[in-house]
Motif scaffolding. Structure first.
Motif, PDB file in Angstrom:
ATOM      1  N   THR A 233       0.833  -1.209   0.000  1.00  0.00           N
ATOM      2  CA  THR A 233       0.000   0.000   0.000  1.00  0.00           C
ATOM      3  C   THR A 233       0.864   1.254   0.000  1.00  0.00           C
ATOM      4  O   THR A 233       0.579   2.233  -0.709  1.00  0.00           O
ATOM      5  CB  THR A 233      -0.930  -0.004   1.230  1.00  0.00           C
ATOM      6  N   GLU A 446      -5.821   2.047   3.617  1.00  0.00           N
ATOM      7  CA  GLU A 446      -6.727   1.072   3.006  1.00  0.00           C
ATOM      8  C   GLU A 446      -7.427   0.281   4.098  1.00  0.00           C
ATOM      9  O   GLU A 446      -7.088   0.392   5.279  1.00  0.00           O
ATOM     10  CB  GLU A 446      -5.944   0.117   2.097  1.00  0.00           C
ATOM     11  N   THR A 451     -12.357   2.567   3.888  1.00  0.00           N
ATOM     12  CA  THR A 451     -12.697   2.751   2.475  1.00  0.00           C
ATOM     13  C   THR A 451     -14.087   2.237   2.115  1.00  0.00           C
ATOM     14  O   THR A 451     -14.591   2.531   1.041  1.00  0.00           O
ATOM     15  CB  THR A 451     -11.677   2.031   1.577  1.00  0.00           C
ATOM     16  N   VAL A 481      -6.422   7.076  -0.471  1.00  0.00           N
ATOM     17  CA  VAL A 481      -6.743   5.654  -0.630  1.00  0.00           C
ATOM     18  C   VAL A 481      -6.183   5.152  -1.955  1.00  0.00           C
ATOM     19  O   VAL A 481      -6.708   5.489  -3.024  1.00  0.00           O
ATOM     20  CB  VAL A 481      -8.269   5.424  -0.600  1.00  0.00           C
ATOM     21  N   LYS A 483      -6.181   2.297  -4.302  1.00  0.00           N
ATOM     22  CA  LYS A 483      -6.975   1.080  -4.490  1.00  0.00           C
ATOM     23  C   LYS A 483      -6.096  -0.102  -4.880  1.00  0.00           C
ATOM     24  O   LYS A 483      -5.213   0.014  -5.721  1.00  0.00           O
ATOM     25  CB  LYS A 483      -8.036   1.320  -5.575  1.00  0.00           C
ATOM     26  N   ASP A 484      -6.352  -1.256  -4.232  1.00  0.00           N
ATOM     27  CA  ASP A 484      -5.609  -2.504  -4.493  1.00  0.00           C
ATOM     28  C   ASP A 484      -4.109  -2.331  -4.249  1.00  0.00           C
ATOM     29  O   ASP A 484      -3.278  -2.899  -4.951  1.00  0.00           O
ATOM     30  CB  ASP A 484      -5.841  -2.994  -5.930  1.00  0.00           C
TER      31      ASP A 484
END
Length: 508
Positions: A233, A446, A451, A481, A483-484
């Motif tokens: 992340t 995350e 989220t 944030v 994502k993934d």
């Protein structure tokens, strides 16, 4: 005689009426007493979960001190402060096609990203695969052969099957289990969690097991980076924004990592990196201080858990436990007074109320709290809770959520304090100084609690950040944030370490 009968009858009726009135009044008094006991349980919970700014600042200071102690010596703190050997982060200039394998539980994801430089991801492809239950307790060979076979199928979708065994590909491996890291691309498994129990794997080199399986399957691929989800992340956050200095995950579990100066890692004196810094995996779920607002429900939950006296911070802020804290409060209320009738067996069952259900109850804005009623009926076998009781339960959800979010905010500020990004000059900075120019500071975050659709958690966290830091400093701290991140970040780390991308970013 007739007059006496009438008078006697009137007296009898009056006595009966008084008796009925006495019964009604008695029931009302008894009901009020019961309700007062229930409200008393809520008041006790509110007091036990109180997170004043003064208390939060004590938690901030304790977090920073424990970080310092964990960097000074092994076992010097409840925070493990693990070295990740990640001293180079992606800077956006990376080009080429890279892969990631994300193994976090009974599923794994394989991912391919095509990078075009200038912080651009031209193409992204993801596949999620279930792991057959028997492989979770089989052998390391069986597990990794299954994973390698799926990975090979995924690679062959790239287009030119003839190059599958000729072109060496770079892989970032997200392995979110306890590992003793020995280099950026290697580490030894300490123990399994999350339902895995493969005995021959414990004590083995994780990346080596995967690479051997890939070789057996004719897949020419190298593990360039072995990381956990938090580090991934951070990598993705830094790829998109170079001011990213830390990453936090608040989901089923919780953890954090951040960029530290190499010379501050005292327990590894002589450690040299090309950038002068290294990503440190805090394992902050195990953080503890007496300043944390602990209640009897937390103590009971911890005592009945598989890991008592461990992961204390995680048990107060993460999605694994918040729902069960609420369940325990509702159970106590029903035992104090039969506001729910007979105590349903489901209410006595640990983890019968998930944090997702708790969040849905808190977010229910309907006049009659219909979603609350549905969840109480479906999840806890409470079919006829009055609106008054439903409102009380929503308040319980709010108290537990607010405490969790505010403590998470304190943890984040603790990291910022340690690295001098909280406006005070850092752990040894003493009083806040007005002459310190606050740098723009980004924290990648995350996890479903932040989220997802759990809007109150996010609002309470931001509110606490501002209260702790003050408005002037808080405006320089941004939560983003990515994502993934756990998957894409691993692929980006593989790219940043590739010989094809020689530009390395200075971490500090």
């Amino acid at each position: 005689m007739g007059r006496r009968v009438v008078v006697g009858l009137a007296v009898t009726v009056a006595v009966a009426a008084c008796a009925v009135a006495a019964v009604v009044v008695g029931k009302r008094v008894k009901s009020r007493r019961k309700w007062r006991r229930v409200v008393g349980v809520l008041a006790e919970l509110e007091q036990g979960c109180e997170t004043t700014v003064a208390r939060l600042k004590q938690v901030v200071d304790a977090m920073a001190v424990e970080m310092h102690a964990g960097l000074a010596s092994e076992g010097g703190s409840k925070l493990k402060m693990l070295l990740t050997f990640v001293d180079t982060l992606p800077n956006g200039s990376e080009k080429g096609t890279y892969y990631a394998l994300d193994l976090e539980g009974p599923k794994f994801r394989v991912l391919r990203v095509q990078l075009g430089g200038q912080r651009s991801i031209l193409e992204q492809d993801v596949k999620t695969q279930d792991i057959p239950p028997h492989l979770m307790t089989s052998t390391s060979k069986d597990l990794f052969d299954f994973i390698a076979s799926s990975l090979k199928e995924f690679v062959e979708r790239e287009g030119d099957d003839s190059e599958t065994s000729l072109t060496r590909r770079e892989l970032g491996f997200t392995f979110s289990f306890p590992v003793k890291q020995t280099s950026i691309s290697s580490g030894v498994l300490i123990k399994w969690t999350k339902g895995f129990d493969i005995e021959d794997m414990v004590g083995s080199e994780v990346a080596e097991c995967l690479e051997q399986a890939m070789a057996r399957n004719g897949l020419n691929m190298r593990v360039a980076a072995l990381v956990n989800d938090t580090v991934g992340t951070l990598a993705l956050g830094h790829y998109h924004d170079p001011d990213t200095v830390a990453a936090v995950i608040i989901g089923t579990g919780t953890n954090a990592c951040y960029l530290e100066r190499t010379d501050a890692i005292i327990k590894c004196q002589g450690l040299l990196t090309t950038s002068g810094g290294m990503v440190v995996n805090m394992e902050w779920g195990n953080f503890w201080t007496s300043h944390l607002p602990r209640t009897s429900y937390d103590i009971e939950l911890d005592a009945e858990s598989p890991n008592p006296n461990d992961q204390g911070f995680e048990k107060m802020i993460s999605g694994m436990y918040l729902g069960d804290i609420v369940r325990r409060v509702i159970l106590r209320m029903s035992q104090e007074a039969d506001i729910l009738g007979d105590v349903p067996s489901q209410l006595s069952m640990p983890f019968s109320l998930s944090t997702l259900s708790m969040a849905k109850m808190l977010e229910d804005d309907s006049h009659e709290l219909t979603e609350v009623a549905k969840i109480l009926k479906d999840k806890l076998e409470i079919p006829d809770a009055s609106l008054k009781v439903r409102k009380l339960i929503v308040k319980v959800c709010d108290v537990v959520t607010r405490r969790a979010a505010r403590l998470a905010a304190a943890g984040i500020v603790g990291i910022l304090k340690k690295i001098g990004r909280d406006g005070s000059g850092g752990i040894t900075g003493g009083r806040s100084r007005s002459d310190i120019k606050m740098k723009r500071t980004v924290v990648a975050i995350e996890g479903d609690l932040y989220t997802g659709k759990y809007t109150m958690f996010k609002e309470y966290l931001h509110e606490a950040l501002t209260e702790i830091l003050g408005e002037d400093t808080a405006q320089h701290v941004i939560l983003k944030v990515p994502k993934d991140g756990s998957s894409i970040g691993a692929a980006l780390l593989a790219a940043s370490l590739s010989s094809d991308n020689v530009d390395s970013v200075q971490l500090l």
